[in-house]
Design a protein around this motif. Structure first.
Motif, short mmCIF file in Angstrom:
data_model
loop_
_atom_site.label_atom_id
_atom_site.label_comp_id
_atom_site.label_asym_id
_atom_site.label_seq_id
_atom_site.Cartn_x
_atom_site.Cartn_y
_atom_site.Cartn_z
N LEU A 1 -9.11 13.56 -2.44
CA LEU A 1 -8.50 12.59 -3.35
C LEU A 1 -7.13 13.12 -3.69
O LEU A 1 -6.26 12.09 -3.70
N LEU A 2 -6.78 14.22 -3.88
CA LEU A 2 -5.23 14.55 -4.30
C LEU A 2 -4.34 14.19 -2.88
O LEU A 2 -3.35 13.45 -3.08
N SER A 3 -4.97 14.38 -1.69
CA SER A 3 -4.27 13.80 -0.62
C SER A 3 -3.79 12.15 -0.59
O SER A 3 -2.95 11.57 -0.33
N LYS A 4 -4.95 11.36 -1.04
CA LYS A 4 -4.92 9.84 -1.15
C LYS A 4 -4.07 9.55 -2.10
O LYS A 4 -3.21 8.49 -2.11
N MET A 5 -3.69 10.27 -3.40
CA MET A 5 -3.01 10.05 -4.48
C MET A 5 -1.61 10.16 -3.84
O MET A 5 -0.71 9.51 -4.28
N ILE A 6 -1.27 11.49 -3.06
CA ILE A 6 0.11 11.72 -2.57
C ILE A 6 0.51 10.59 -1.62
O ILE A 6 1.67 10.01 -1.81
N HIS A 7 -0.48 10.25 -0.67
CA HIS A 7 -0.11 8.96 0.07
C HIS A 7 0.31 7.78 -0.66
O HIS A 7 1.29 7.23 -0.33
N ARG B 1 4.76 4.31 -2.07
CA ARG B 1 5.14 3.39 -2.99
C ARG B 1 6.64 3.66 -3.62
O ARG B 1 7.58 2.80 -3.82
N LYS B 2 7.10 4.87 -3.75
CA LYS B 2 8.50 5.38 -4.34
C LYS B 2 9.03 6.44 -3.64
O LYS B 2 10.03 6.76 -4.07
N GLY B 3 8.58 6.76 -2.52
CA GLY B 3 9.40 7.72 -1.57
C GLY B 3 9.24 9.00 -1.67
O GLY B 3 9.79 9.91 -0.98
N THR B 4 8.55 9.29 -2.91
CA THR B 4 8.35 10.98 -3.09
C THR B 4 7.17 11.01 -4.16
O THR B 4 6.47 9.99 -4.63
N CYS B 5 6.58 12.34 -4.12
CA CYS B 5 5.63 12.78 -5.03
C CYS B 5 6.00 14.15 -5.52
O CYS B 5 6.01 14.93 -4.76
N LYS B 6 5.60 14.27 -6.64
CA LYS B 6 5.69 15.67 -7.31
C LYS B 6 4.34 16.30 -8.01
O LYS B 6 4.00 15.37 -8.91
N VAL B 7 4.12 17.45 -7.38
CA VAL B 7 2.62 17.68 -7.88
C VAL B 7 2.73 19.19 -8.53
O VAL B 7 3.39 20.08 -8.24
N TYR C 1 1.58 7.59 -3.76
CA TYR C 1 2.98 7.72 -4.42
C TYR C 1 3.85 7.93 -3.49
O TYR C 1 4.95 6.80 -3.49
N THR C 2 4.01 8.13 -2.32
CA THR C 2 4.97 8.37 -1.19
C THR C 2 5.22 6.85 -0.60
O THR C 2 6.35 6.54 -0.36
N LYS D 1 6.96 13.48 7.72
CA LYS D 1 7.94 12.62 6.78
C LYS D 1 7.00 12.95 5.17
O LYS D 1 7.71 13.09 4.38
N ALA D 2 5.99 12.55 5.25
CA ALA D 2 5.04 12.80 3.93
C ALA D 2 5.22 14.06 3.35
O ALA D 2 5.43 14.26 2.15
#
Length: 293
Positions: free
Chosen positions: A69-75, A80-86, A77-78, A107-108
């Protein structure tokens, strides 16, 4: 009971509604040289298993269930907005990050900024393991509340998107003190996985005998910790009062025959459940459908 002595389950014992009733016999075992040996052995073992899997089958090991699920959320985010901070609070020496590295394309991975707050021992091992990786940062935390607050607030300017708490909340007593600090980050989401829960009105506590299931310390006593089995109702009420709503709950796992077996009939109904809490006030919120498939 002596350090290194062989022990057998149950490892969770002495259930009580008052945390002060539990008297520990040792200092924090996760800060010892023995635990350093355990996590170093774990890193090597997982690496060898991955290599062996590829050699025998030509396929990668499956993504660990708790990271999917964390992986899906990161995908989401990236994309939609090009980056993700966890922020992975209690993320050890980077075990969850290692899973993500294997399954996200390059890239992700470069779009992901990953922060881990954990014990000095885990951070020291993790920082050495990832010393060439600029996308992950370890912040050593000694457990003193003022230092925890200072370490979390160092990330305030980072604008954290997701706070990930996996198999950690039970060791933070009272857990609400930690959440009070993490709330100051105003993250879009809290993702809680593999934290022991119960359906009682109030959280209860027990003593955990720490015994690794790998390395030369397998089956041996390394010390004990005070553990909270968190009331789900209490937890959801806390988040609701702090402007977060429950948007996803899944993967409920009955732990009554593992953790609950030594706690007595009144306390045995312990379970894991994945919970996703969404910030009601955030302007960057993702629709749940973007990471629910």
């Amino acid at each position: 009971m002596k350090i290194g002595e062989r022990i057998t389950p149950p490892f969770w014992i002495e259930a009580t509604e008052n945390a002060e009733d539990i008297v520990l016999n040792t200092d924090n075992p996760f800060d010892t040289k023995e635990w350093t040996q355990v996590i170093q052995a774990q890193i090597l073992e997982r690496k060898l298993r991955g290599v062996l899997k590829r050699l025998l089958t030509g396929r990668r090991k499956k993504l660990a269930a708790h990271v999917i699920l964390l992986s899906k959320m990161i995908h989401a985010y990236t994309a939609r907005k090009g980056t993700c901070k966890v922020l992975d609070f209690g993320g050890g020496c980077g075990d969850n990050y290692a899973e993500l590295l294997r399954y996200h394309h390059k890239k992700a991975v470069n779009q992901l900024k990953y922060f881990i707050i954990d014990t000095p021992v885990n951070c020291r091992v993790g920082a050495e393991k990832y010393k060439k990786n600029r996308n992950i940062r370890f912040i050593a935390n000694d457990g003193v509340w003022e230092n925890t607050k200072r370490n979390v607030m160092r990330l305030e300017k980072e604008q954290i998107d997701i706070v990930f708490i996996c198999a950690t909340l039970e060791y933070i007593i009272p857990y609400t003190d930690l959440l009070d600090i993490l709330m100051k980050l105003h993250a879009d989401y809290f993702l809680l996985i593999r934290n022991p829960l119960c359906d009682r009105e109030k959280t209860f506590y027990c003593r955990q005998l720490i015994s690794p299931d790998f390395s030369r310390w397998k089956g041996r006593y390394l010390g004990d910790r005070k553990v909270a089995v968190v009331s789900k109702r209490e937890l959801l009420s806390y988040f609701e009062k702090n402007a977060y709503r429950l948007v996803k709950e899944e993967n409920k796992v009955d732990c009554s025959k593992t953790y609950g077996i030594g706690l007595g009939k009144e306390y045995k109904d312990v379970y894991y459940e994945t919970l996703v809490m969404q910030n009601k006030e955030s302007g960057k919120m993702l629709p749940v459908c973007e990471f629910s498939h």
